[in-house]
Design a protein around this motif. Sequence first.
Motif, short mmCIF file in Angstrom:
data_model
loop_
_atom_site.label_atom_id
_atom_site.label_comp_id
_atom_site.label_asym_id
_atom_site.label_seq_id
_atom_site.Cartn_x
_atom_site.Cartn_y
_atom_site.Cartn_z
N VAL A 1 0.86 -1.19 0.00
CA VAL A 1 0.00 0.00 0.00
C VAL A 1 0.89 1.24 0.00
O VAL A 1 1.85 1.31 0.77
CB VAL A 1 -0.92 0.02 1.24
N LEU A 2 0.59 2.17 -0.91
CA LEU A 2 1.30 3.45 -0.92
C LEU A 2 0.37 4.51 -0.36
O LEU A 2 -0.76 4.64 -0.81
CB LEU A 2 1.69 3.86 -2.35
N PHE A 3 0.84 5.26 0.62
CA PHE A 3 0.06 6.39 1.10
C PHE A 3 0.66 7.65 0.52
O PHE A 3 1.82 7.99 0.76
CB PHE A 3 0.08 6.45 2.63
N MET A 4 -0.15 8.34 -0.30
CA MET A 4 0.34 9.58 -0.92
C MET A 4 -0.26 10.79 -0.22
O MET A 4 -1.43 10.79 0.18
CB MET A 4 -0.02 9.63 -2.41
N ASP A 5 0.57 11.83 -0.07
CA ASP A 5 0.09 13.07 0.50
C ASP A 5 0.91 14.22 -0.06
O ASP A 5 2.14 14.15 -0.09
CB ASP A 5 0.21 13.01 2.04
N GLU A 6 0.24 15.22 -0.55
CA GLU A 6 0.88 16.42 -1.09
C GLU A 6 1.99 16.11 -2.09
O GLU A 6 3.07 16.70 -2.04
CB GLU A 6 1.42 17.29 0.06
N GLY A 7 1.69 15.19 -2.99
CA GLY A 7 2.60 14.97 -4.12
C GLY A 7 3.78 14.06 -3.86
O GLY A 7 4.66 13.94 -4.72
N ILE A 8 3.82 13.45 -2.69
CA ILE A 8 4.88 12.47 -2.46
C ILE A 8 4.29 11.20 -1.88
O ILE A 8 3.15 11.19 -1.39
CB ILE A 8 5.96 13.00 -1.48
N ILE A 9 5.07 10.12 -1.93
CA ILE A 9 4.65 8.91 -1.22
C ILE A 9 5.14 9.07 0.20
O ILE A 9 6.33 8.95 0.50
CB ILE A 9 5.23 7.65 -1.89
N ALA A 10 4.20 9.38 1.09
CA ALA A 10 4.58 9.72 2.46
C ALA A 10 4.94 8.47 3.25
O ALA A 10 5.76 8.51 4.16
CB ALA A 10 3.44 10.47 3.14
N GLU A 11 4.29 7.36 2.90
CA GLU A 11 4.59 6.12 3.62
C GLU A 11 4.17 4.95 2.75
O GLU A 11 3.21 5.05 1.99
CB GLU A 11 3.82 6.09 4.96
N GLN A 12 4.87 3.83 2.85
CA GLN A 12 4.42 2.64 2.16
C GLN A 12 4.79 1.40 2.94
O GLN A 12 5.70 1.41 3.77
CB GLN A 12 4.99 2.57 0.76
N GLY A 13 4.06 0.33 2.67
CA GLY A 13 4.34 -0.91 3.38
C GLY A 13 3.29 -1.94 3.06
O GLY A 13 2.44 -1.73 2.18
#
Lengths: 225, 241
Positions: free
Chosen positions: B206-218
């Motif tokens: 899962v990729l968590f995107m916020d404000e144009g970046i991948i803020a967290e993934q796992g």
Amino acid sequence: MWTHLGERIIGLLSRYNTLFLEGVGMTLLLSALTVAIGVFLGSFLAMMKMSKIYPIRWLANIYIEIIRGTPLLLQLYFFYFVIPEMIKFINFTKFSSVATALALNSAAYVAEIIRSGIQSVEKGQTEAARSLGLTKRQTMLKIVAPQAVKNILPALANEFIMVIKETSLASTFFVGDLMTSFKTIQGITYMSFEPLVIVGAIYLILTYLLSKLVAVYEGRLKASD
Amino acid sequence: MIKTIDLKKSFGKLKVLKGITEHIKPQEVVSVIGPSGSGKSTFLRCLNLLEIPDSGQIIFEGVDITQKGIDIDNHRQKMGMVFQLFNVFPHLTVEKNITLAPVMTGKKTQIEAKEQAEELLNKVGLYDKIHEHPNRLSGGQKQRLAIVRALAMEPDVMLFDEPTSSLDPEMVGEVLQVIKDLVKSGMTTVIVTHEMGFAKDVSDRVLFMDEGIIAEQGTPQEIFGNPQNPRTKDFLSKVLY
């Protein structure tokens, strides 16, 4: 003025029926020719207007603005008096001058009809087609154009109706359209009202029938939606 | 299978993607989640160049498709895409919706394409609609049609852009089921979604995107069970209630 009006109109109709018929014929011929050439040139103009290349778009815009921003009568004069002087190697007849002016005028309006028809097709349709790997051309031919035609055809029919009325301006040069029939009869009989009623009624019948045809066609389109 | 290197994209002054470097591996199922306006749809639409990135590279099956002069149509044939608003072709029958692209691109003959369309429609329970126009279909049926239309090109990867976001609630399930079956068959999949339960269920990552970046993934367990980034926590607390 009102006494025996009916009789006078019937009298005119029977005496000058060939003149009226010829007028109708010429008006329809001129209109059909105008719209046919208008659609042909208008398609090119519409493509130019949607071009990615700025100068091409610019050229189309200038053309459309000039045509739509000046009176048709002025354009008719231009093609009747000026163009034959400028282009000597083509032998312009009365008819070809007038037809050229009308067609070039109509092309500008048709271009806008076609452009807006194409642009009214949802962007998602193009995106879906392109995402499947279809080329730009295939997308236009198989996806966009068939949907655009549904919007374009009724508007084109309305343009045809407009053109029928506008061809009356060509009578300025006595090209033999329906309005010319009026002028001729007026000149012979010194009557204005009666031939105007007749000619007006004929225009009305032509445009009314056409708009009814369009309505039927649009109804059928809606049914298929 | 798809690599992106420092992908950047702006709309006017608005920076939508601020440098995305990501690698989607064969047969991997990746969900992209995040608040609206975070750039997830733009990221997905960049992968098949529906949006042209301002800078950065996209390497698809070893080819940099952002190079000048590349035949993008050819590469798009291998990337299926499903849209939020279905975008089925309203002037074509269900069958033609599916067969058009395989036939036009020369992948299949009309007869082969028709056989394939019948088979695909059978799989998603739309066989009886084969001669209908899409206006006779419900939203869920339209989206299932859009999915098999993409599958008819036999793509190597499927991209889903919020496939259930414009569906009535009772139709979400039928569409998710089709995607689930597809994922199980081993299709490489990238899906932008607001269906958190679904993302948790089917994703490898899962990729968590916020404000144009991948803020967290796992893994789904990591992201949904134990998010590290405060913005991920904040987002999830708002959508999981």
